[in-house]
Design a protein around this motif. Sequence first.
Motif, PDB file in Angstrom:
ATOM      1  N   ILE A  20       0.805  -1.235   0.000  1.00 33.30           N
ATOM      2  CA  ILE A  20       0.000   0.000   0.000  1.00 33.30           C
ATOM      3  C   ILE A  20       0.830   1.274   0.000  1.00 33.30           C
ATOM      4  CG2 ILE A  20      -2.020  -1.078   1.045  1.00 33.30           C
ATOM      5  CD1 ILE A  20      -1.150   0.294   3.728  1.00 33.30           C
ATOM      6  N   ASN A  21       2.073   1.217   0.467  1.00 33.38           N
ATOM      7  CA  ASN A  21       2.848   2.455   0.580  1.00 33.38           C
ATOM      8  C   ASN A  21       3.077   3.137  -0.755  1.00 33.38           C
ATOM      9  OD1 ASN A  21       3.008   2.621   3.348  1.00 33.38           O
ATOM     10  ND2 ASN A  21       4.909   1.481   3.479  1.00 33.38           N
ATOM     11  N   GLY A  22       3.064   2.402  -1.845  1.00 33.25           N
ATOM     12  CA  GLY A  22       3.251   2.990  -3.163  1.00 33.25           C
ATOM     13  C   GLY A  22       2.062   3.799  -3.660  1.00 33.25           C
ATOM     14  N   LEU A  23       0.980   3.814  -2.896  1.00 35.20           N
ATOM     15  CA  LEU A  23      -0.175   4.633  -3.286  1.00 35.20           C
ATOM     16  C   LEU A  23       0.049   6.112  -2.995  1.00 35.20           C
ATOM     17  CD1 LEU A  23      -3.084   2.315  -2.095  1.00 35.20           C
ATOM     18  CD2 LEU A  23      -2.365   2.794  -4.442  1.00 35.20           C
ATOM     19  N   ARG A  24       1.051   6.402  -2.179  1.00 40.94           N
ATOM     20  CA  ARG A  24       1.367   7.794  -1.835  1.00 40.94           C
ATOM     21  C   ARG A  24       2.814   8.100  -2.176  1.00 40.94           C
ATOM     22  NH1 ARG A  24      -2.504  10.805  -0.108  1.00 40.94           N
ATOM     23  NH2 ARG A  24      -4.244   9.751   0.868  1.00 40.94           N
ATOM     24  N   MET A  25       3.029   9.332  -2.622  1.00 41.04           N
ATOM     25  CA  MET A  25       4.386   9.813  -2.891  1.00 41.04           C
ATOM     26  C   MET A  25       5.031  10.210  -1.562  1.00 41.04           C
ATOM     27  SD  MET A  25       4.319   9.420  -6.120  1.00 41.04           S
ATOM     28  CE  MET A  25       5.742  10.268  -6.764  1.00 41.04           C
ATOM     29  N   LYS A  26       6.309  10.479  -1.601  1.00 35.66           N
ATOM     30  CA  LYS A  26       7.038  10.865  -0.388  1.00 35.66           C
ATOM     31  C   LYS A  26       6.425  12.094   0.270  1.00 35.66           C
ATOM     32  CE  LYS A  26      11.756  11.109   1.215  1.00 35.66           C
ATOM     33  NZ  LYS A  26      13.159  11.036   0.827  1.00 35.66           N
ATOM     34  N   ASP A  27       5.918  13.020  -0.545  1.00 37.03           N
ATOM     35  CA  ASP A  27       5.314  14.244   0.002  1.00 37.03           C
ATOM     36  C   ASP A  27       3.866  14.042   0.447  1.00 37.03           C
ATOM     37  OD1 ASP A  27       3.840  14.131  -2.357  1.00 37.03           O
ATOM     38  OD2 ASP A  27       4.603  16.024  -3.162  1.00 37.03           O
ATOM     39  N   TRP A  47      -7.551  -3.081   9.767  1.00 40.89           N
ATOM     40  CA  TRP A  47      -6.439  -2.148   9.911  1.00 40.89           C
ATOM     41  C   TRP A  47      -6.856  -0.750  10.349  1.00 40.89           C
ATOM     42  CZ3 TRP A  47      -1.961  -4.340  10.332  1.00 40.89           C
ATOM     43  CH2 TRP A  47      -1.746  -5.570   9.716  1.00 40.89           C
ATOM     44  N   MET A  48      -8.110  -0.393  10.158  1.00 41.44           N
ATOM     45  CA  MET A  48      -8.559   0.952  10.537  1.00 41.44           C
ATOM     46  C   MET A  48      -9.261   0.957  11.896  1.00 41.44           C
ATOM     47  SD  MET A  48      -7.238   2.434   7.989  1.00 41.44           S
ATOM     48  CE  MET A  48      -7.816   4.101   7.751  1.00 41.44           C
ATOM     49  N   ASP A  49      -9.251  -0.161  12.600  1.00 39.54           N
ATOM     50  CA  ASP A  49      -9.911  -0.282  13.900  1.00 39.54           C
ATOM     51  C   ASP A  49      -8.972   0.197  15.013  1.00 39.54           C
ATOM     52  OD1 ASP A  49     -10.351  -2.141  16.463  1.00 39.54           O
ATOM     53  OD2 ASP A  49     -12.279  -1.901  15.432  1.00 39.54           O
ATOM     54  N   ASP A  50      -9.374   1.264  15.715  1.00 43.75           N
ATOM     55  CA  ASP A  50      -8.544   1.840  16.776  1.00 43.75           C
ATOM     56  C   ASP A  50      -8.305   0.856  17.917  1.00 43.75           C
ATOM     57  OD1 ASP A  50      -8.259   4.268  15.462  1.00 43.75           O
ATOM     58  OD2 ASP A  50      -9.997   5.168  16.464  1.00 43.75           O
ATOM     59  N   ASN A  54      -4.665  -0.428  19.142  1.00 47.70           N
ATOM     60  CA  ASN A  54      -4.204  -0.181  20.511  1.00 47.70           C
ATOM     61  C   ASN A  54      -3.896  -1.470  21.260  1.00 47.70           C
ATOM     62  OD1 ASN A  54      -4.378   2.572  20.116  1.00 47.70           O
ATOM     63  ND2 ASN A  54      -6.487   2.675  20.855  1.00 47.70           N
ATOM     64  N   ALA A  55      -4.546  -2.566  20.889  1.00 53.21           N
ATOM     65  CA  ALA A  55      -4.311  -3.859  21.540  1.00 53.21           C
ATOM     66  C   ALA A  55      -3.137  -4.619  20.920  1.00 53.21           C
ATOM     67  CB  ALA A  55      -5.573  -4.718  21.460  1.00 53.21           C
ATOM     68  N   ALA A  56      -2.694  -4.176  19.756  1.00 52.22           N
ATOM     69  CA  ALA A  56      -1.608  -4.865  19.052  1.00 52.22           C
ATOM     70  C   ALA A  56      -0.290  -4.647  19.775  1.00 52.22           C
ATOM     71  CB  ALA A  56      -1.506  -4.351  17.615  1.00 52.22           C
ATOM     72  N   PHE A  64      -0.340  -0.700  11.220  1.00 53.96           N
ATOM     73  CA  PHE A  64      -1.590   0.049  11.364  1.00 53.96           C
ATOM     74  C   PHE A  64      -1.374   1.515  10.976  1.00 53.96           C
ATOM     75  CE2 PHE A  64      -2.437  -3.600  14.065  1.00 53.96           C
ATOM     76  CZ  PHE A  64      -3.786  -3.841  13.866  1.00 53.96           C
ATOM     77  N   MET A  65      -0.241   2.063  11.375  1.00 52.38           N
ATOM     78  CA  MET A  65       0.039   3.474  11.070  1.00 52.38           C
ATOM     79  C   MET A  65       0.232   3.689   9.571  1.00 52.38           C
ATOM     80  SD  MET A  65      -0.454   4.717  13.957  1.00 52.38           S
ATOM     81  CE  MET A  65      -0.121   6.405  13.524  1.00 52.38           C
ATOM     82  N   HIS A  66       0.860   2.729   8.895  1.00 51.83           N
ATOM     83  CA  HIS A  66       1.015   2.831   7.436  1.00 51.83           C
ATOM     84  C   HIS A  66      -0.351   2.849   6.756  1.00 51.83           C
ATOM     85  CE1 HIS A  66       5.332   2.650   6.953  1.00 51.83           C
ATOM     86  NE2 HIS A  66       5.389   1.661   7.821  1.00 51.83           N
ATOM     87  N   ALA A  67      -1.242   1.966   7.186  1.00 49.95           N
ATOM     88  CA  ALA A  67      -2.583   1.915   6.593  1.00 49.95           C
ATOM     89  C   ALA A  67      -3.303   3.243   6.801  1.00 49.95           C
ATOM     90  CB  ALA A  67      -3.389   0.771   7.204  1.00 49.95           C
ATOM     91  N   ARG A  68      -3.158   3.831   7.946  1.00 46.17           N
ATOM     92  CA  ARG A  68      -3.826   5.103   8.232  1.00 46.17           C
ATOM     93  C   ARG A  68      -3.213   6.247   7.436  1.00 46.17           C
ATOM     94  NH1 ARG A  68      -6.599   4.321  13.329  1.00 46.17           N
ATOM     95  NH2 ARG A  68      -6.714   2.071  13.519  1.00 46.17           N
TER      96      ARG A  68
END
Length: 192
Positions: A20-27, A47-50, A54-56, A64-68
Amino acid sequence: GVDPEEIDTVLVSHFHSDHINGLRMKDGALAFPNATISAPQIEWDYWMDDARMNAAPESARGAFMHARRVFAPIAGDVRKFDGTVEVAPGVTAMPTPGHAPGHTSFMIDAGGPRLFVVGDCCNNPLIFARRPEFQLAYDMDQELATETRKKVLAMAAQEKVPLVFYHAPFPAVGTVTREGDGYIWKEASLPG
Protein backbone atom coordinates in the motif's frame (compact mmCIF):
# COMPACT_ATOMS: atom_id res chain seq x y z
CA GLY A 1 5.95 4.65 -19.96
CA VAL A 2 2.50 4.99 -18.37
CA ASP A 3 1.56 8.37 -16.94
CA PRO A 4 0.32 7.85 -13.35
CA GLU A 5 -2.54 10.25 -14.09
CA GLU A 6 -3.83 7.81 -16.73
CA ILE A 7 -4.36 5.05 -14.14
CA ASP A 8 -8.09 4.99 -13.32
CA THR A 9 -8.38 1.89 -11.11
CA VAL A 10 -6.25 0.53 -8.29
CA LEU A 11 -7.22 -2.78 -6.67
CA VAL A 12 -5.71 -3.44 -3.26
CA SER A 13 -5.16 -7.09 -2.28
CA HIS A 14 -4.31 -6.42 1.36
CA PHE A 15 -2.94 -3.68 3.60
CA HIS A 16 0.59 -4.93 4.33
CA SER A 17 2.96 -1.99 3.98
CA ASP A 18 4.79 -3.31 0.91
CA HIS A 19 1.47 -3.37 -0.95
CA ILE A 20 0.00 0.00 0.00
CA ASN A 21 2.85 2.45 0.58
CA GLY A 22 3.25 2.99 -3.16
CA LEU A 23 -0.17 4.63 -3.29
CA ARG A 24 1.37 7.79 -1.84
CA MET A 25 4.39 9.81 -2.89
CA LYS A 26 7.04 10.86 -0.39
CA ASP A 27 5.31 14.24 0.00
CA GLY A 28 1.98 12.51 0.75
CA ALA A 29 0.37 13.16 -2.64
CA LEU A 30 -1.52 10.31 -4.25
CA ALA A 31 0.63 8.41 -6.74
CA PHE A 32 -2.41 7.82 -8.97
CA PRO A 33 -4.48 10.97 -8.48
CA ASN A 34 -7.27 10.03 -10.91
CA ALA A 35 -7.71 6.42 -9.80
CA THR A 36 -10.59 4.89 -7.94
CA ILE A 37 -9.03 2.80 -5.17
CA SER A 38 -10.87 -0.37 -4.20
CA ALA A 39 -10.03 -2.46 -1.15
CA PRO A 40 -11.45 -5.46 0.71
CA GLN A 41 -13.88 -4.42 3.46
CA ILE A 42 -12.37 -7.00 5.84
CA GLU A 43 -8.92 -5.45 5.43
CA TRP A 44 -10.35 -1.98 5.97
CA ASP A 45 -12.19 -3.05 9.11
CA TYR A 46 -9.13 -4.77 10.54
CA TRP A 47 -6.44 -2.15 9.91
CA MET A 48 -8.56 0.95 10.54
CA ASP A 49 -9.91 -0.28 13.90
CA ASP A 50 -8.54 1.84 16.78
CA ALA A 51 -9.19 -0.79 19.45
CA ARG A 52 -7.35 -3.45 17.44
CA MET A 53 -4.40 -1.12 16.83
CA ASN A 54 -4.20 -0.18 20.51
CA ALA A 55 -4.31 -3.86 21.54
CA ALA A 56 -1.61 -4.86 19.05
CA PRO A 57 1.95 -5.40 20.25
CA GLU A 58 4.16 -2.37 19.76
CA SER A 59 6.05 -4.20 17.00
CA ALA A 60 2.83 -4.48 14.94
CA ARG A 61 1.58 -0.92 15.32
CA GLY A 62 3.68 0.38 12.44
CA ALA A 63 1.55 -1.59 9.98
CA PHE A 64 -1.59 0.05 11.36
CA MET A 65 0.04 3.47 11.07
CA HIS A 66 1.02 2.83 7.44
CA ALA A 67 -2.58 1.92 6.59
CA ARG A 68 -3.83 5.10 8.23
CA ARG A 69 -1.23 7.29 6.52
CA VAL A 70 -2.24 5.89 3.14
CA PHE A 71 -6.00 5.64 3.53
CA ALA A 72 -7.24 8.05 6.22
CA PRO A 73 -7.11 11.18 3.99
CA ILE A 74 -9.19 9.41 1.31
CA ALA A 75 -11.34 7.21 3.56
CA GLY A 76 -14.59 8.45 2.05
CA ASP A 77 -13.36 7.84 -1.50
CA VAL A 78 -12.06 4.28 -1.10
CA ARG A 79 -14.49 1.79 -2.61
CA LYS A 80 -14.81 -1.21 -0.31
CA PHE A 81 -15.96 -4.60 -1.49
CA ASP A 82 -16.92 -7.91 0.14
CA GLY A 83 -16.63 -11.48 -1.05
CA THR A 84 -16.44 -12.72 -4.61
CA VAL A 85 -17.54 -9.76 -6.67
CA GLU A 86 -16.68 -8.03 -9.93
CA VAL A 87 -14.55 -5.01 -8.95
CA ALA A 88 -13.74 -3.78 -12.45
CA PRO A 89 -14.85 -4.89 -15.91
CA GLY A 90 -13.57 -8.45 -16.35
CA VAL A 91 -11.93 -8.52 -12.89
CA THR A 92 -13.43 -10.56 -10.05
CA ALA A 93 -12.19 -10.26 -6.47
CA MET A 94 -11.87 -13.61 -4.70
CA PRO A 95 -11.23 -13.85 -0.94
CA THR A 96 -7.97 -15.67 -0.19
CA PRO A 97 -7.52 -15.04 3.56
CA GLY A 98 -4.72 -16.12 5.83
CA HIS A 99 -1.78 -14.01 4.75
CA ALA A 100 -3.91 -11.09 5.94
CA PRO A 101 -7.47 -11.15 7.32
CA GLY A 102 -9.03 -9.93 4.08
CA HIS A 103 -6.34 -10.87 1.59
CA THR A 104 -7.94 -10.94 -1.84
CA SER A 105 -6.83 -12.31 -5.19
CA PHE A 106 -8.16 -11.20 -8.57
CA MET A 107 -9.32 -13.34 -11.49
CA ILE A 108 -8.99 -11.47 -14.76
CA ASP A 109 -11.33 -12.73 -17.47
CA ALA A 110 -11.83 -10.30 -20.31
CA GLY A 111 -13.04 -12.86 -22.83
CA GLY A 112 -9.64 -14.34 -23.68
CA PRO A 113 -7.38 -16.52 -21.56
CA ARG A 114 -7.90 -15.98 -17.84
CA LEU A 115 -5.19 -14.79 -15.47
CA PHE A 116 -5.30 -15.24 -11.68
CA VAL A 117 -3.44 -12.58 -9.70
CA VAL A 118 -2.93 -14.44 -6.43
CA GLY A 119 -0.96 -11.78 -4.61
CA ASP A 120 0.68 -13.05 -1.45
CA CYS A 121 -1.56 -16.04 -0.77
CA CYS A 122 1.15 -18.19 -2.35
CA ASN A 123 4.02 -15.71 -1.97
CA ASN A 124 7.03 -17.08 -3.88
CA PRO A 125 5.97 -20.03 -6.08
CA LEU A 126 9.46 -21.50 -6.18
CA ILE A 127 8.96 -22.38 -2.52
CA PHE A 128 5.25 -22.39 -1.75
CA ALA A 129 3.98 -24.17 -4.86
CA ARG A 130 6.40 -27.01 -4.28
CA ARG A 131 5.65 -27.12 -0.56
CA PRO A 132 2.23 -25.52 0.05
CA GLU A 133 2.29 -26.68 3.67
CA PHE A 134 5.26 -24.42 4.42
CA GLN A 135 4.31 -21.37 6.42
CA LEU A 136 5.49 -17.81 6.00
CA ALA A 137 6.31 -15.70 9.05
CA TYR A 138 4.26 -12.86 7.55
CA ASP A 139 1.11 -14.98 7.24
CA MET A 140 -1.12 -13.54 9.95
CA ASP A 141 -3.10 -16.79 10.28
CA GLN A 142 -0.68 -19.48 9.21
CA GLU A 143 -3.11 -22.40 9.28
CA LEU A 144 -5.71 -20.52 7.22
CA ALA A 145 -3.00 -19.30 4.84
CA THR A 146 -1.89 -22.89 4.25
CA GLU A 147 -5.46 -24.05 3.64
CA THR A 148 -6.08 -21.14 1.23
CA ARG A 149 -2.82 -21.73 -0.61
CA LYS A 150 -3.68 -25.40 -1.15
CA LYS A 151 -7.12 -24.51 -2.53
CA VAL A 152 -5.76 -21.83 -4.87
CA LEU A 153 -3.01 -24.07 -6.23
CA ALA A 154 -5.40 -27.00 -6.70
CA MET A 155 -7.85 -24.82 -8.61
CA ALA A 156 -5.09 -23.30 -10.76
CA ALA A 157 -3.64 -26.70 -11.62
CA GLN A 158 -7.03 -28.22 -12.39
CA GLU A 159 -8.24 -25.30 -14.49
CA LYS A 160 -4.80 -24.64 -16.04
CA VAL A 161 -5.13 -20.94 -15.33
CA PRO A 162 -1.89 -18.90 -15.32
CA LEU A 163 -0.99 -17.26 -12.02
CA VAL A 164 0.66 -13.96 -11.14
CA PHE A 165 2.63 -13.85 -7.88
CA TYR A 166 3.69 -10.61 -6.19
CA HIS A 167 6.94 -11.98 -4.73
CA ALA A 168 8.17 -14.16 -7.57
CA PRO A 169 11.15 -13.61 -9.83
CA PHE A 170 10.41 -11.76 -13.07
CA PRO A 171 8.20 -12.33 -15.04
CA ALA A 172 6.22 -13.65 -12.00
CA VAL A 173 3.68 -15.33 -14.31
CA GLY A 174 3.35 -19.04 -14.88
CA THR A 175 1.41 -22.20 -14.30
CA VAL A 176 1.40 -25.00 -11.75
CA THR A 177 0.94 -28.71 -12.24
CA ARG A 178 0.34 -31.24 -9.50
CA GLU A 179 3.27 -33.40 -8.41
CA GLY A 180 3.00 -35.45 -5.24
CA ASP A 181 1.88 -33.29 -2.31
CA GLY A 182 2.87 -30.10 -4.10
CA TYR A 183 3.04 -28.42 -7.46
CA ILE A 184 5.66 -27.70 -10.05
CA TRP A 185 5.91 -24.05 -11.05
CA LYS A 186 6.59 -23.34 -14.71
CA GLU A 187 7.44 -19.77 -15.51
CA ALA A 188 5.73 -18.30 -18.55
CA SER A 189 7.83 -17.52 -21.61
CA LEU A 190 7.75 -13.92 -22.65
CA PRO A 191 7.44 -13.02 -26.33
CA GLY A 192 10.47 -11.60 -28.10
